[in-house]
Design a protein around this motif. Sequence first.
Motif, short mmCIF file in Angstrom:
data_model
loop_
_atom_site.label_atom_id
_atom_site.label_comp_id
_atom_site.label_asym_id
_atom_site.label_seq_id
_atom_site.Cartn_x
_atom_site.Cartn_y
_atom_site.Cartn_z
N ARG A 149 4.34 8.92 -0.14
CA ARG A 149 4.28 7.46 -0.30
C ARG A 149 5.00 6.77 0.86
NH1 ARG A 149 7.51 5.80 -5.11
NH2 ARG A 149 9.10 5.79 -3.53
N GLU A 160 -0.14 -4.88 -5.08
CA GLU A 160 -0.93 -4.05 -5.98
C GLU A 160 -0.88 -2.57 -5.58
OE1 GLU A 160 -5.60 -3.49 -6.99
OE2 GLU A 160 -4.87 -5.54 -6.80
N ARG A 161 -0.99 -2.27 -4.32
CA ARG A 161 -0.97 -0.86 -3.88
C ARG A 161 0.42 -0.26 -3.98
NH1 ARG A 161 -4.93 -2.19 0.73
NH2 ARG A 161 -6.90 -1.79 -0.29
N TRP A 198 0.69 0.69 -7.54
CA TRP A 198 -0.18 1.83 -7.80
C TRP A 198 0.44 3.11 -7.25
CZ3 TRP A 198 -2.88 5.37 -4.86
CH2 TRP A 198 -3.82 6.11 -5.53
N ARG A 246 3.60 4.11 -9.42
CA ARG A 246 3.21 4.73 -10.69
C ARG A 246 2.53 6.08 -10.45
NH1 ARG A 246 0.85 -0.61 -13.79
NH2 ARG A 246 2.88 -1.46 -14.34
N GLY A 247 1.73 6.14 -9.40
CA GLY A 247 1.05 7.39 -9.07
C GLY A 247 2.01 8.51 -8.73
#
Length: 133
Positions: free
Chosen positions: A92, A105-106, A109, A112-113
């Motif tokens: 990440r 938003e990313r 994401w 959480r991913g």
Amino acid sequence: MAPTARPTVAQPLSPHLQIYRWTWTMAMSVFHRITGTALYGGSALVAVWLVALASGPAAYGWVAWFFGSWIGLLILFAYTWILMHHMLGGLRHFLWDFGLGLDRERRLWLSRGTLIGSVALTVIIWALALILR
């Protein structure tokens, strides 16, 4: 000459954790640091295993017994999750270094991913290990 008294001026307070609202990105950043530190303990366990392997059957038998016990398996399971979580957190951050996934938003994401992916990878690794055993 006596020092002159300065007038007291209200200094701004530095922001601290009681002011900030916890976000997924912040929590995963903290977990990334914690898992990075925990990897030192896991590396010590790998070193113990290697030293026992090199020390002969008696030493290796004891270590194999310990890691085969329920507490040893729990430690190995936790170490697998720690390793997977830190790896995905590093990926990440690697994406962020290239300027990818920085919008709100990313970021959410990816954060959480990191958690979902680390749990999923850990379960997959252990399922494969137990099936192929």
